[in-house]
Enzyme design. Structure first.
Site, PDB file in Angstrom:
ATOM      1  N   CYS A  90       0.836  -1.204   0.000  1.00 48.76           N
ATOM      2  CA  CYS A  90       0.000   0.000   0.000  1.00 48.76           C
ATOM      3  C   CYS A  90       0.874   1.259   0.000  1.00 48.76           C
ATOM      4  O   CYS A  90       1.486   1.579  -1.002  1.00 48.76           O
ATOM      5  CB  CYS A  90      -0.971  -0.053   1.174  1.00 48.76           C
ATOM      6  SG  CYS A  90      -2.327   1.138   1.034  1.00 48.76           S
ATOM      7  N   HIS A 199      -3.480  -5.698   1.264  1.00 43.42           N
ATOM      8  CA  HIS A 199      -2.731  -5.845   2.524  1.00 43.42           C
ATOM      9  C   HIS A 199      -2.633  -7.305   2.946  1.00 43.42           C
ATOM     10  O   HIS A 199      -3.502  -7.786   3.695  1.00 43.42           O
ATOM     11  CB  HIS A 199      -3.440  -5.056   3.630  1.00 43.42           C
ATOM     12  CG  HIS A 199      -3.279  -3.584   3.503  1.00 43.42           C
ATOM     13  ND1 HIS A 199      -2.308  -2.884   4.175  1.00 43.42           N
ATOM     14  CD2 HIS A 199      -3.956  -2.673   2.764  1.00 43.42           C
ATOM     15  CE1 HIS A 199      -2.402  -1.595   3.868  1.00 43.42           C
ATOM     16  NE2 HIS A 199      -3.393  -1.444   3.013  1.00 43.42           N
ATOM     17  N   GLU A 201      -0.842  -8.554   5.149  1.00 43.13           N
ATOM     18  CA  GLU A 201      -0.678  -8.689   6.610  1.00 43.13           C
ATOM     19  C   GLU A 201      -2.014  -8.665   7.342  1.00 43.13           C
ATOM     20  O   GLU A 201      -2.078  -9.021   8.514  1.00 43.13           O
ATOM     21  CB  GLU A 201       0.264  -7.588   7.140  1.00 43.13           C
ATOM     22  CG  GLU A 201      -0.355  -6.207   7.329  1.00 43.13           C
ATOM     23  CD  GLU A 201      -0.485  -5.413   6.037  1.00 43.13           C
ATOM     24  OE1 GLU A 201      -0.448  -6.028   4.949  1.00 43.13           O
ATOM     25  OE2 GLU A 201      -0.657  -4.180   6.116  1.00 43.13           O
TER      26      GLU A 201
END
Lengths: 232, 75
Positions: A90, A199, A201
């Site tokens: 990002c 994302h 994560e």
């Protein structure tokens, strides 16, 4: 060698806000994740570096434009030039584009609205250090949350990116931000620097909706472990 | 300096403003949004000033992939 926990650095800029999630996810997937302060002019001994999501320097001027002057980013550029593995998520993707480590630029979403939802991306390459646990054609469900995720390249650059097969991920069902050619993630020609808007994560535990992001981070950790094994 | 999106580059901000201006009754064919950056330099030499500002634009203020820039000097 799988018992080795490779060290992965996560650069913390003023305005980063996904650094802790990245540290947690990398740790949960078998890495020793260490924060790297933006003002540090050198990197600790790491097998890979992650530039996390957030709004470094308030997204002033253009998203990612100011972070590239951070001392840590010069160290990251040197690390990348020597073949070190770098993943930008990002805002980290925006920084890598602005720093010239990845092609293109991230522009405000075509809709002008901030988008925050799960999207499906299609894996276009499984031969990068970031996608070895994936296969070409596989759909990954990973959340996005950004206002400036519209990847852009002009015709000449787009041709170059296509010729060098640099697109790793494409939005599969709908394009949430208007990116050229539905691009969601690209890699540099050498294959050791990747950026993506989704994302991973935030998608490492099925309990939170999807575990697909773990495939990308675990691929990176595998590669970091190998890099570590070579240097020691 | 005036930094603006290059012709042909989608400018969603400009489009949003364009439609709002139309709603106000203005016959606007197109609106595009750029950015003005004013800097004060310690130099009396216009050529030197222009050269410095060009460097600023190239290195930071404009992204050459999507933006063009114009420079205006004032004494």
């Amino acid at each position: 060698m799988s018992d080795v926990r490779p060290r992965v650095g996560v650069v913390v800029f003023p305005g980063s806000n996904d650094d802790r999630d990245a540290l947690w996810a990398l740790g949960a997937l078998g890495a020793e994740a260490v924060p790297v302060w933006h003002a540090d002019a050198s990197l600790p001994d790491v097998g890979a570096v992650v530039l996390p999501g957030g709004f470094s320097y308030g997204d002033y001027l253009r998203a990612g434009a100011l972070a590239r002057f951070a001392p840590a980013l010069a160290a990251v550029a040197d690390f990348a030039a020597e073949g070190g593995l770098v993943l930008g998520i990002c805002n980290g993707f925006q920084v890598l584009c602005e720093a010239g480590l990845l092609p293109g630029v991230l522009r405000p979403n075509a809709s002008l609205t901030f988008v925050c939802r799960d999207v499906e991306v299609r894996v276009e390459r499984d031969d990068t250090p970031f996608t070895t646990r994936c296969r070409v054609g596989q759909r990954l469900r990973i959340p996005i949350k950004h206002g400036e995720g519209c990847w852009f390249a002009d015709e000449a650059l787009l041709r170059e990116v296509a010729d060098l097969d640099q697109v790793v991920l494409r939005y599969a069902v709908e394009n949430p931000n208007g990116s050229v050619d539905h691009v969601a993630g690209v890699v540099n020609p050498e294959g050791n620097v990747m950026g993506l808007m989704p994302h991973p994560e935030h998608a490492v535990d099925p309990l939170l909706g999807s575990g697909d992001g773990a495939l990308i981070l675990a691929s990176l950790i595998d590669a970091a472990r190998e890099a570590h094994a070579v240097t020691t | 300096m005036l930094v603006r999106p290059k012709p042909g580059i989608l400018d969603p901000q400009g489009q949003a403003v364009e439609s709002s201006l139309r709603q106000l009754g203005f016959a606007v064919a197109e609106a595009r949004i750029g950015r003005v950056v004013d800097v004060r330099l310690d130099t009396d030499d216009p050529d030197d000033a222009r050269a410095q500002i060009e460097q600023m634009c190239e290195q930071l203020l404009a992204n050459p992939l999507i933006e063009s820039y114009e420079i205006e000097l004032a004494p």
